[in-house]
Design a protein around this motif. Structure first.
Motif, PDB file in Angstrom:
ATOM      1  N   THR A  32       3.105  -0.076  -4.816  1.00  0.00           N
ATOM      2  CA  THR A  32       2.495  -1.580  -4.665  1.00  0.00           C
ATOM      3  C   THR A  32       0.976  -1.639  -5.082  1.00  0.00           C
ATOM      4  O   THR A  32       0.576  -2.557  -5.716  1.00  0.00           O
ATOM      5  CB  THR A  32       2.698  -2.027  -3.242  1.00  0.00           C
ATOM      6  OG1 THR A  32       4.127  -1.970  -3.208  1.00  0.00           O
ATOM      7  CG2 THR A  32       2.325  -3.557  -3.165  1.00  0.00           C
ATOM      8  N   PRO A  33       0.158  -0.672  -4.355  1.00  0.00           N
ATOM      9  CA  PRO A  33      -1.474  -0.729  -4.768  1.00  0.00           C
ATOM     10  C   PRO A  33      -1.694  -0.548  -6.254  1.00  0.00           C
ATOM     11  O   PRO A  33      -2.534  -1.053  -6.862  1.00  0.00           O
ATOM     12  CB  PRO A  33      -1.953   0.542  -3.960  1.00  0.00           C
ATOM     13  CG  PRO A  33      -0.932   0.538  -3.031  1.00  0.00           C
ATOM     14  CD  PRO A  33       0.137   0.418  -3.447  1.00  0.00           C
ATOM     15  N   ASP A  82      -0.915  -3.749  -8.104  1.00  0.00           N
ATOM     16  CA  ASP A  82      -1.816  -4.861  -7.876  1.00  0.00           C
ATOM     17  C   ASP A  82      -3.228  -4.534  -8.890  1.00  0.00           C
ATOM     18  O   ASP A  82      -3.597  -5.462  -9.290  1.00  0.00           O
ATOM     19  CB  ASP A  82      -2.304  -4.588  -6.515  1.00  0.00           C
ATOM     20  CG  ASP A  82      -1.232  -5.133  -5.567  1.00  0.00           C
ATOM     21  OD1 ASP A  82      -0.305  -6.029  -6.066  1.00  0.00           O
ATOM     22  OD2 ASP A  82      -1.278  -5.103  -4.195  1.00  0.00           O
ATOM     23  N   VAL A  88      -4.474  -7.083 -11.724  1.00  0.00           N
ATOM     24  CA  VAL A  88      -5.781  -7.494 -11.847  1.00  0.00           C
ATOM     25  C   VAL A  88      -6.643  -7.247 -13.266  1.00  0.00           C
ATOM     26  O   VAL A  88      -7.616  -7.842 -13.619  1.00  0.00           O
ATOM     27  CB  VAL A  88      -6.689  -7.036 -10.590  1.00  0.00           C
ATOM     28  CG1 VAL A  88      -8.014  -7.285 -10.475  1.00  0.00           C
ATOM     29  CG2 VAL A  88      -5.844  -7.790  -9.318  1.00  0.00           C
TER      30      VAL A  88
END
Length: 147
Positions: A24-25, A28, A32
């Motif tokens: 998940t990180p 993300d 971005v």
């Protein structure tokens, strides 16, 4: 590594390593970065639209021929294959600098015989510099062109 509980009979609260990777990180961060590149890419490509007028003037001469300054084995100086008298080099270089259309003057190719004294070549380079000509290149032969 994260630890997770093992739920078994009589073994409450014992922790074991988890074998899953948390992506998940990473997702993300990638999203971005994608948004940043999507926003900035069109800004780099576009410019101001200008409809330029037509002109009958000739194009500027961007490919000006360089000035060749040569020194033979006797120390005689030639500017574009024309011999220059002993004291006339500074006058000739000043004329070249005055006729230059660009700052630093035209390109100068300096060719000197290998048997010449280093000091003699430096005197000519000093005269070139004093005339305000800054675009000087020393010409040499390649390794395969030597005799």
């Amino acid at each position: 590594m994260a630890m997770g509980p093992i739920l078994g009979p009589g073994r409450r609260g014992r922790r074991t390593p988890m074998s899953e990777i948390n992506v998940t990180p990473m997702v993300d961060v990638m999203l971005v970065l994608l948004i940043i590149f999507m926003v900035t890419a069109p800004l780099l490509v576009t410019g101001v639209q200008v409809d330029l007028p037509q002109s009958k003037a000739a194009a500027l001469d961007q490919d000006q021929r360089p000035v060749a300054i040569s020194m033979d084995a006797r120390g005689q100086v030639f500017v574009d294959d024309v011999p220059v008298p002993e004291g006339g080099l500074s006058v000739r270089l000043a004329d070249i600098a005055r006729g230059a259309s660009e700052p630093g003057g035209p390109r100068i190719f300096l060719r000197a015989d290998r048997s010449l004294d280093y000091g003699r070549v430096m005197i000519v380079m000093g005269e070139i510099n004093r005339a305000g000509l800054r675009r000087v290149a020393m010409v040499s032969t390649g390794a395969d062109e030597r005799r």
